[in-house]
Design a protein around this motif. Structure first.
Motif, mmCIF file in Angstrom:
data_model
loop_
_atom_site.group_PDB
_atom_site.id
_atom_site.type_symbol
_atom_site.label_atom_id
_atom_site.label_comp_id
_atom_site.label_asym_id
_atom_site.label_seq_id
_atom_site.Cartn_x
_atom_site.Cartn_y
_atom_site.Cartn_z
ATOM 1 N N LEU A 179 -2.058 4.570 -6.574
ATOM 2 C CA LEU A 179 -0.639 5.031 -6.973
ATOM 3 C C LEU A 179 -0.350 3.714 -7.454
ATOM 4 O O LEU A 179 -0.058 2.621 -6.781
ATOM 5 C CB LEU A 179 0.174 5.501 -5.960
ATOM 6 C CG LEU A 179 1.671 6.112 -6.533
ATOM 7 C CD1 LEU A 179 1.465 7.280 -7.467
ATOM 8 C CD2 LEU A 179 2.403 6.602 -5.332
ATOM 9 N N PHE A 180 0.388 3.681 -8.780
ATOM 10 C CA PHE A 180 0.811 2.461 -9.478
ATOM 11 C C PHE A 180 0.115 1.321 -9.088
ATOM 12 O O PHE A 180 0.375 -0.009 -9.280
ATOM 13 C CB PHE A 180 2.228 2.059 -8.942
ATOM 14 C CG PHE A 180 3.259 3.192 -8.848
ATOM 15 C CD1 PHE A 180 3.525 4.115 -10.142
ATOM 16 C CD2 PHE A 180 3.866 3.750 -7.675
ATOM 17 C CE1 PHE A 180 4.167 5.010 -9.960
ATOM 18 C CE2 PHE A 180 4.671 4.686 -7.543
ATOM 19 C CZ PHE A 180 5.046 5.538 -8.801
ATOM 20 N N GLY A 181 -1.557 1.523 -9.371
ATOM 21 C CA GLY A 181 -2.526 0.342 -9.149
ATOM 22 C C GLY A 181 -2.476 -0.294 -7.769
ATOM 23 O O GLY A 181 -3.330 -1.337 -7.610
ATOM 24 N N ARG A 182 -1.835 0.383 -6.667
ATOM 25 C CA ARG A 182 -1.982 -0.455 -5.334
ATOM 26 C C ARG A 182 -2.834 0.761 -4.490
ATOM 27 O O ARG A 182 -3.091 1.716 -4.749
ATOM 28 C CB ARG A 182 -0.449 -0.284 -4.911
ATOM 29 C CG ARG A 182 0.371 -0.961 -5.533
ATOM 30 C CD ARG A 182 0.054 -2.358 -5.775
ATOM 31 N NE ARG A 182 -0.446 -3.050 -4.897
ATOM 32 C CZ ARG A 182 -1.203 -4.342 -4.813
ATOM 33 N NH1 ARG A 182 -1.705 -4.520 -6.192
ATOM 34 N NH2 ARG A 182 -1.557 -4.763 -3.757
ATOM 35 N N PRO A 183 -3.468 -0.052 -3.576
ATOM 36 C CA PRO A 183 -4.016 0.807 -2.636
ATOM 37 C C PRO A 183 -3.507 1.960 -1.919
ATOM 38 O O PRO A 183 -2.329 1.596 -1.539
ATOM 39 C CB PRO A 183 -4.431 -0.368 -1.450
ATOM 40 C CG PRO A 183 -4.534 -1.737 -2.172
ATOM 41 C CD PRO A 183 -3.159 -1.473 -3.179
ATOM 42 N N SER A 228 -7.308 11.699 -7.412
ATOM 43 C CA SER A 228 -6.897 10.753 -8.595
ATOM 44 C C SER A 228 -5.897 11.484 -9.566
ATOM 45 O O SER A 228 -5.386 10.996 -10.217
ATOM 46 C CB SER A 228 -8.152 10.110 -9.288
ATOM 47 O OG SER A 228 -8.883 11.116 -9.970
ATOM 48 N N ALA A 229 -6.279 13.024 -9.855
ATOM 49 C CA ALA A 229 -5.373 13.708 -10.818
ATOM 50 C C ALA A 229 -4.230 13.704 -10.190
ATOM 51 O O ALA A 229 -3.155 13.896 -10.851
ATOM 52 C CB ALA A 229 -6.024 15.058 -10.995
ATOM 53 N N MET A 230 -3.828 13.763 -8.824
ATOM 54 C CA MET A 230 -2.530 13.981 -8.190
ATOM 55 C C MET A 230 -1.781 12.730 -8.325
ATOM 56 O O MET A 230 -0.396 12.905 -8.564
ATOM 57 C CB MET A 230 -2.681 14.253 -6.568
ATOM 58 C CG MET A 230 -1.520 14.253 -5.874
ATOM 59 S SD MET A 230 -1.870 14.200 -3.891
ATOM 60 C CE MET A 230 -2.361 12.365 -4.012
ATOM 61 N N ILE A 231 -2.591 11.627 -8.141
ATOM 62 C CA ILE A 231 -2.003 10.208 -8.506
ATOM 63 C C ILE A 231 -1.441 10.107 -9.798
ATOM 64 O O ILE A 231 -0.335 9.631 -10.113
ATOM 65 C CB ILE A 231 -2.699 9.149 -7.967
ATOM 66 C CG1 ILE A 231 -2.970 9.007 -6.530
ATOM 67 C CG2 ILE A 231 -2.419 7.778 -8.547
ATOM 68 C CD1 ILE A 231 -3.816 8.155 -5.981
ATOM 69 N N ARG A 263 0.811 -1.078 0.032
ATOM 70 C CA ARG A 263 0.045 0.116 -0.015
ATOM 71 C C ARG A 263 0.760 1.384 0.261
ATOM 72 O O ARG A 263 2.194 1.258 0.234
ATOM 73 C CB ARG A 263 -0.849 0.115 1.230
ATOM 74 C CG ARG A 263 -1.651 -1.451 1.513
ATOM 75 C CD ARG A 263 -2.424 -1.228 2.785
ATOM 76 N NE ARG A 263 -3.001 -2.439 3.043
ATOM 77 C CZ ARG A 263 -2.485 -3.536 3.806
ATOM 78 N NH1 ARG A 263 -1.296 -2.986 4.376
ATOM 79 N NH2 ARG A 263 -2.849 -4.500 4.106
ATOM 80 N N HIS A 264 0.490 2.509 -0.401
ATOM 81 C CA HIS A 264 1.003 3.615 -0.422
ATOM 82 C C HIS A 264 0.274 4.649 0.344
ATOM 83 O O HIS A 264 -0.942 4.813 0.460
ATOM 84 C CB HIS A 264 1.098 4.111 -1.974
ATOM 85 C CG HIS A 264 2.121 3.482 -2.752
ATOM 86 N ND1 HIS A 264 3.344 3.402 -2.634
ATOM 87 C CD2 HIS A 264 1.866 2.410 -3.742
ATOM 88 C CE1 HIS A 264 4.116 2.648 -3.496
ATOM 89 N NE2 HIS A 264 3.043 1.936 -4.180
ATOM 90 N N LEU A 265 0.974 5.696 0.929
ATOM 91 C CA LEU A 265 0.317 6.988 1.555
ATOM 92 C C LEU A 265 0.877 7.968 0.706
ATOM 93 O O LEU A 265 1.900 8.338 0.296
ATOM 94 C CB LEU A 265 0.906 7.034 2.725
ATOM 95 C CG LEU A 265 0.789 8.388 3.658
ATOM 96 C CD1 LEU A 265 -0.805 8.688 3.693
ATOM 97 C CD2 LEU A 265 1.387 8.418 4.817
ATOM 98 N N CYS A 266 -0.215 8.891 0.136
ATOM 99 C CA CYS A 266 -0.032 10.078 -0.476
ATOM 100 C C CYS A 266 -0.473 11.271 0.210
ATOM 101 O O CYS A 266 -1.726 11.177 0.732
ATOM 102 C CB CYS A 266 -0.722 9.963 -1.839
ATOM 103 S SG CYS A 266 0.065 8.538 -3.039
#
Length: 573
Positions: free
Chosen positions: A368-372, A343-346, A252-255
């Motif tokens: 991000l990169f298809g991950r949660p 989603s635009a940020m991602i 998973r990612h944190l943005c």
């Protein structure tokens, strides 16, 4: 025979047919290729770094030439069209086509968003344009720079000048490329001396546990009791968002959305420039709670001081062993309001144009990169440490009028003391102005206000007793959003204010969907007429709201509807 021979020679020179000596399309200039290789050095050539590499070229050469774009495409093994479409999407990149003249060495960007417009930005822009040599300096309009409390604002290169006058701007323009002055923020040593990172260090020694039990579940439950919500504009309950991402399969990612581009909003920039580690600790705790593989910070390009400050403090965290090298990645936006949409940020973080995605799936599932991916804004994460250390009950008890918590209101316009005001959630506009802003500015009478920045609509002063919080204004067709309050007076024209906002939306539309792309342009054209066609404008606003892909187009009609609904007297003039 001679003709055939001559034609064969011409074909050979052109490289036609089987005699082709070069590939189709623009060829890479050897000198440009060398310059790009030297500029990139040993940096990775990954696709997601495209925007970062474009910034390197822009900063070094002052523009993006066709030759450099072609060389970058070859170096990154991308099609030239992929590089070109990204470079031309973002406002801060100056793409120079073959045969065009590059821009002058220095650019003065004059903010023309609402608060700056109220305080003389138009006049200032004209003065600057008349005073400079257009071969050496260009003067261009620019959207909100995140410093509305210091309006009017001008960016001299990368340096923002607040309370700008033509004299101060011209002095800065002739002073050369001075280094950025970093704000006097609380550094790592000072922050740790007051107990900073003790919470994170305690938590990270514990195994997170599963979704139903264990330290993370207990932590999220404690957070839920505070009533903390996403403070970037949507107001989604923070604990619920963490829970949704936590149960998704890893990695998973944190943005972190630090791209606050809503006109009137500057609170995140304030916290980044004064107490960055309180936010960074909250981010690391959020990353721990979802077992994030990596933390990404997407920072708007209008905050260069914050970018340099964060880069320095992130490096300090790595040296102190509080973050593994590379675990936190700081990315630079490039001048696009739409990238504040998650989603635009991602998409932008992936090195693409910032086009909002169709949903579902939501970024919590496919981000991000298809991950949660967990997306939080700066202020939301800023409160994590205080809520846990002081208790969720403390935070929840701070509100007024049935609301919970504290809010950072960005207040600008016709008040005596504009700025970031830390006040109880649910405070009214009248209370905010009187208790926190020193009242109205001298000689101004309160007549109207924007409760939630450009998107949140416009309300009359007679309705200034409504709580400024999520769910309190929606029945009026308005919302509090990012808690950006712009105050208007009897010296301001609400129709002109609404037109200013629609011009902003027209310029910042990503162009992906017709209702927003064409609707905002049509709205501006109708509003520029001497008399508004209210029926047609109302129909257009409804179409944008109902059919646009994302919140920009869906909210763009709010200023139009507000003026027609709450200020009927303006149509009798």
């Amino acid at each position: 025979m001679a003709g055939d021979t001559a034609e064969g020679q011409r074909r050979a020179r052109r490289g036609d047919g089987k005699g082709r000596r070069t590939a189709r399309g623009r060829q890479v200039d050897p000198q440009a290729a060398r310059e790009i290789r030297e500029l990139l050095g040993d940096r990775p050539r990954r696709r997601d770094l495209l925007i970062e590499h474009l910034h390197l070229i822009q900063d070094r050469f002052g523009h993006l030439s066709a030759a450099h774009l072609a060389a970058l495409a070859e170096e990154m093994k991308l099609a030239q069209v992929e590089v070109y479409e990204v470079a031309t999407f973002y406002a801060h990149f100056d793409v120079v086509k073959e045969g065009e003249t590059p821009p002058p060495p220095l650019t003065l960007r004059v903010c023309d968003s609402l608060t700056c417009a109220l305080l003389g930005a138009g006049r200032l822009k004209a003065e600057l344009a008349a005073a400079v040599d257009p071969l050496k300096v260009r003067v261009v309009p620019a959207p909100c720079m995140g410093a509305c409390h210091r309006a009017p604002n001008v960016a001299v290169g990368h340096r923002r000048i607040g309370h700008a006058t033509s004299g101060a701007v011209l002095a800065a323009a002739t002073g050369g490329h001075a280094a950025l002055e970093l704000p006097e923020a609380i550094g790592l040593a000072r922050y740790r001396a007051s107990g900073g990172y003790a919470l994170f260090e305690r938590l990270r020694t514990q195994a997170p546990g599963d979704a139903e039990s264990g330290p993370v579940a207990a932590f999220i439950q404690r957070l839920e009791g505070s009533g903390l919500r996403g403070l970037g504009g949507a107001g989604f309950p923070t604990s619920r968002k963490w829970q949704i991402v936590r149960v998704q399969p890893g990695p998973r990612h944190l943005c972190v959305n630090a791209d606050e581009g809503e006109p009137g909003t500057f609170k995140d920039g304030h916290y980044l420039a004064t107490d960055p580690h309180r936010f960074l600790e909250g981010m690391l705790i959020a990353g721990w709670s979802i077992e994030a593989e990596k933390c990404w910070i997407y920072l708007r390009d209008e905050y260069p001081e914050a970018r340099h400050l964060l880069a320095r403090e992130i490096q300090a965290l790595e040296h102190a062993g509080l973050a593994a090298p590379g675990h936190i990645e700081l990315r630079r936006g490039a001048g696009s309001y739409i990238c504040g949409e998650e989603s635009a940020m991602i998409e932008s973080l992936e090195g693409k144009r910032g086009l909002p995605r169709h949903r579902p799936p939501y970024v919590a599932e496919v981000g991000l990169f298809g991950r949660p991916t967990l997306v939080n804004n700066v202020e939301t994460l800023y409160w994590i440490r205080d809520i846990v250390e002081r208790g969720p009950e403390w935070f929840a008890a701070q509100g007024r009028n049935g609301s919970k918590g504290l809010r950072s209101y960005s207040v600008s316009g016709r008040v005596r003391e504009p700025g970031v005001k830390l006040a109880p959630a649910g405070i009214t506009a009248a209370e905010l102005i009187d208790e926190f802003c020193g009242g109205m500015a001298e000689g101004h009478r309160f007549t109207a206000y924007l409760p939630g920045g450009a998107s949140g609509g416009i309300l009359p002063a007679s309705m200034a007793d409504i709580p400024l919080d999520f769910g309190k204004l929606e029945h009026l067709g308005c919302f509090v959003g990012s808690h950006a309050v712009v105050v208007l007076s009897d010296q301001d024209d609400v129709q002109a204010a609404a037109l200013n906002l629609l011009r902003f939306f027209r310029e910042e539309s990503c162009g992906q969907c017709t209702p927003c792309r064409s609707g905002t342009a049509k709205a501006v054209a109708l509003m520029e007429r001497e008399t508004w066609d209210q029926a047609l404008l109302g129909e257009l606003a409804t179409a944008m709201t109902d059919a646009s892909i994302c919140g920009l187009g869906q909210a763009a009609g709010n200023p139009i509807r507000s003026v027609m609904r709450f200020f009927p007297e303006t149509f009798d003039r």
